[in-house]
Design a protein around this motif. Structure first.
Motif, short mmCIF file in Angstrom:
data_model
loop_
_atom_site.label_atom_id
_atom_site.label_comp_id
_atom_site.label_asym_id
_atom_site.label_seq_id
_atom_site.Cartn_x
_atom_site.Cartn_y
_atom_site.Cartn_z
N ARG A 191 30.45 70.87 41.26
CA ARG A 191 29.28 71.48 41.61
C ARG A 191 29.77 72.92 42.29
O ARG A 191 30.73 72.54 43.23
CB ARG A 191 28.35 70.79 42.20
CG ARG A 191 27.82 69.50 41.59
CD ARG A 191 26.87 70.01 40.59
NE ARG A 191 25.91 68.84 39.82
CZ ARG A 191 26.79 68.24 38.87
NH1 ARG A 191 27.56 68.48 38.18
NH2 ARG A 191 25.89 67.44 38.18
N TRP A 192 29.06 73.92 42.00
CA TRP A 192 29.61 74.99 42.87
C TRP A 192 29.17 74.93 44.17
O TRP A 192 27.97 74.44 44.47
CB TRP A 192 28.84 76.49 42.25
CG TRP A 192 27.41 76.76 42.81
CD1 TRP A 192 26.44 76.03 42.06
CD2 TRP A 192 27.07 77.40 43.63
NE1 TRP A 192 25.24 76.63 42.68
CE2 TRP A 192 25.52 77.32 43.63
CE3 TRP A 192 27.65 78.41 44.68
CZ2 TRP A 192 24.62 78.19 44.43
CZ3 TRP A 192 26.73 79.11 45.51
CH2 TRP A 192 25.25 79.24 45.25
N TYR A 193 29.89 75.25 45.40
CA TYR A 193 29.53 75.27 46.72
C TYR A 193 29.77 76.61 47.15
O TYR A 193 29.22 77.10 48.45
CB TYR A 193 30.19 74.25 47.43
CG TYR A 193 31.62 74.33 47.57
CD1 TYR A 193 32.04 74.77 48.78
CD2 TYR A 193 32.54 74.15 46.63
CE1 TYR A 193 33.66 75.08 48.95
CE2 TYR A 193 34.17 74.15 46.85
CZ TYR A 193 34.51 74.73 48.11
OH TYR A 193 35.93 74.89 48.11
N GLU A 194 30.53 77.47 46.64
CA GLU A 194 30.67 78.77 46.98
C GLU A 194 30.85 79.75 45.57
O GLU A 194 31.12 78.97 44.75
CB GLU A 194 32.08 79.00 47.81
CG GLU A 194 32.37 80.49 48.15
CD GLU A 194 32.89 81.52 47.73
OE1 GLU A 194 32.71 82.72 47.68
OE2 GLU A 194 33.46 81.06 46.48
N VAL A 195 30.28 80.96 45.59
CA VAL A 195 30.29 81.48 44.36
C VAL A 195 31.49 81.51 43.23
O VAL A 195 31.23 81.22 41.98
CB VAL A 195 29.95 83.06 44.55
CG1 VAL A 195 30.01 83.82 43.33
CG2 VAL A 195 28.50 83.10 45.04
N SER A 196 32.51 81.28 43.98
CA SER A 196 33.86 81.05 43.01
C SER A 196 34.42 79.74 43.10
O SER A 196 35.71 79.80 42.50
CB SER A 196 34.74 82.36 43.35
OG SER A 196 34.29 83.78 42.98
N GLU A 223 28.43 83.97 54.17
CA GLU A 223 27.57 82.63 54.19
C GLU A 223 26.61 82.74 53.14
O GLU A 223 26.24 81.84 52.60
CB GLU A 223 26.75 82.48 55.57
CG GLU A 223 27.59 81.91 56.85
CD GLU A 223 26.75 81.69 57.89
OE1 GLU A 223 25.43 80.98 57.62
OE2 GLU A 223 27.27 81.92 58.92
N LEU A 224 26.06 83.94 52.66
CA LEU A 224 25.24 84.16 51.65
C LEU A 224 25.91 83.63 50.32
O LEU A 224 25.22 83.21 49.20
CB LEU A 224 24.66 85.37 51.37
CG LEU A 224 23.76 85.80 50.20
CD1 LEU A 224 22.41 84.99 50.53
CD2 LEU A 224 23.68 86.98 49.91
N ARG A 225 27.22 83.58 50.26
CA ARG A 225 28.00 83.34 49.00
C ARG A 225 28.01 81.33 48.72
O ARG A 225 28.37 81.05 47.86
CB ARG A 225 29.34 83.41 49.11
CG ARG A 225 29.59 85.08 48.94
CD ARG A 225 31.06 85.71 48.81
NE ARG A 225 31.92 85.03 47.95
CZ ARG A 225 31.83 85.88 46.90
NH1 ARG A 225 31.29 86.90 46.47
NH2 ARG A 225 32.61 85.07 45.80
N LEU A 226 27.62 80.86 49.86
CA LEU A 226 27.59 79.48 49.91
C LEU A 226 26.37 78.79 49.45
O LEU A 226 25.18 79.39 49.42
CB LEU A 226 27.98 78.82 51.25
CG LEU A 226 28.88 79.20 51.89
CD1 LEU A 226 29.14 78.99 53.84
CD2 LEU A 226 30.36 78.80 51.35
#
Length: 404
Positions: free
Chosen positions: A265-270, A347-350
């Protein structure tokens, strides 16, 4: 050549930090980043601060670099006073595995002997699959490393060739399995998508290989054509096309769908992980505004709102430390507004998003519009958090602009 250092103010020769930066030290997560600047060859897309043996000649060596590293870590302990023990250590590069297991053990011993390691610390090293072996991984585990990040990039031979990657297509998967067999619970594979000539089937084959490797973490990045690289020169001459944003978006969705179906699962954009324990704690420290000391040529550090960066060339780095001075080439003290903007950016990337309270009035208005446009989750916004939607992940930079 490697990218240029940022501009900033002169750094004090003794490496001292303002008292305000040291206030609260230890209440925030603290980590150590170690930069290994050596590579066997230079990949055409890479603009990191790295050097081949031919580029360095006799001006620097792993031995002189390690001696400089020890001196810098001792400097860190003096500057920080009673430093908090490192909760995370990340050895990156460059190609850290070129040091061999004994060299990497010496790096970790240097960290232990200066700032120390916290109980249960996460200790990661990057590695080129071609410079690893079962014995290498076993020795790393014995030395105290807990996590390995392997540069896979692609399973397609022609993509690896265009990126100037030296490893064979199957070696990263074999290396990941060897690491797991040596006792590494946490193993990451790095992917690059969007290389000119990469088809959807090529990317599918890479993702199938990742699934077969049994890793619990994957980092996947769109190819960026960095100015000053061999790849950028080829694009400028018209030999290769510039990666297309729409194609990159399609491939990101392909990556996300495949990894999600596999239980990551994604937890940061990349970045994707099997569970919370598999998430890279060191990178989370960056994204969540922690403190870290970056040791090595060109390494960047951040403590309490002060950021600084080291001299880039390994010879200059070692020379400064041998003379008893800080290797820092410059620094900047972040304003409150700088820190607010950086917090939004990171933080927005998380997957956990950003508290609405971190925004100013203009940012809160921008968040409402972003939710109306389907870029932020409206239900999360009602609960006081800015969380990207699937579409918002594709346009994360644009959302950051709206919120800052």
């Amino acid at each position: 050549m490697p990218s240029a250092l940022p501009t900033g103010d002169p750094a004090p020769p003794d490496g001292s930090l303002p008292a305000a930066a040291l206030t609260g030290l230890g209440t925030r997560p603290f980590g150590v980043y170690v930069h290994v600047p050596f590579c066997a060859t230079r990949c055409g897309y890479c603009d990191f601060n790295t050097y081949t043996a031919g580029e360095l000649g006799t001006s620097a060596s792993p031995a002189s670099w390690l001696e400089g590293l020890r001196r810098e870590l001792d400097l860190a302990a003096r500057v920080l006073g009673t430093p908090p023990a490192a909760e995370t250590v990340f050895v990156g590069g460059g190609t850290p595995s070129l040091l061999g297991a004994d060299g990497l053990a010496a790096v970790l011993d240097a960290v232990r002997g200066s700032v120390g390691l916290a109980p249960g610390a996460e200790v990661t090293t990057e590695a080129n699959p071609e410079s690893t072996s079962p014995a290498f991984f076993a020795a790393l585990r014995d030395a105290g490393y807990t996590r390995v990040s392997l540069g896979m990039q692609s399973a397609a031979r022609h993509v690896l060739a265009l990126l100037d990657r030296a490893h064979t297509p199957g070696r990263p998967v074999a290396a990941a399995r060897e690491a797991r067999e040596a006792g590494f619970e946490h193993v990451n594979l790095d992917l690059i998508y969007g290389t000119p000539g990469e088809t959807a089937d090529d990317l599918r084959a890479s993702l199938d290989a990742v699934r077969g490797a049994g890793v619990d973490h994957v980092s996947a990045y769109a190819l960026i054509v960095e100015e000053g690289t061999a790849l950028a020169r080829r694009v400028r001459r018209g030999e290769l096309p510039m990666p297309d944003d729409d194609v990159l978006a399609d491939k990101y969705e392909q990556v996300d769908a495949a990894l999600t179906a596999h239980g990551l699962r994604w937890y940061e954009v990349s970045n994707w992980a099997a569970d919370e324990a598999a998430r890279c704690r060191h990178n989370l420290l960056y994204w969540q505004g922690g403190d870290w000391w970056g040791a090595g040529p060109g390494a960047h550090s951040h403590v309490g709102g002060v950021r600084w960066w080291n001299a880039k060339h390994p010879a200059k780095y070692a020379e400064l430390l041998a003379a008893g001075t800080s290797p820092a080439a410059g620094r900047e003290v972040l304003s409150d507004d700088d820190r607010r903007v950086e917090r939004v950016l990171l933080e927005l990337r998380l997957v956990t998003g950003l508290p609405v309270d971190a925004l100013d009035d203009g940012g809160r208005a921008g968040a409402e519009v972003a939710a109306e446009d389907g870029l932020l989750d409206p239900a999360e916004l009602d609960r006081g958090r800015c969380v990207l939607t699937d579409r918002g992940r594709l346009l994360a930079d644009a959302v950051v602009h709206r919120l800052t």
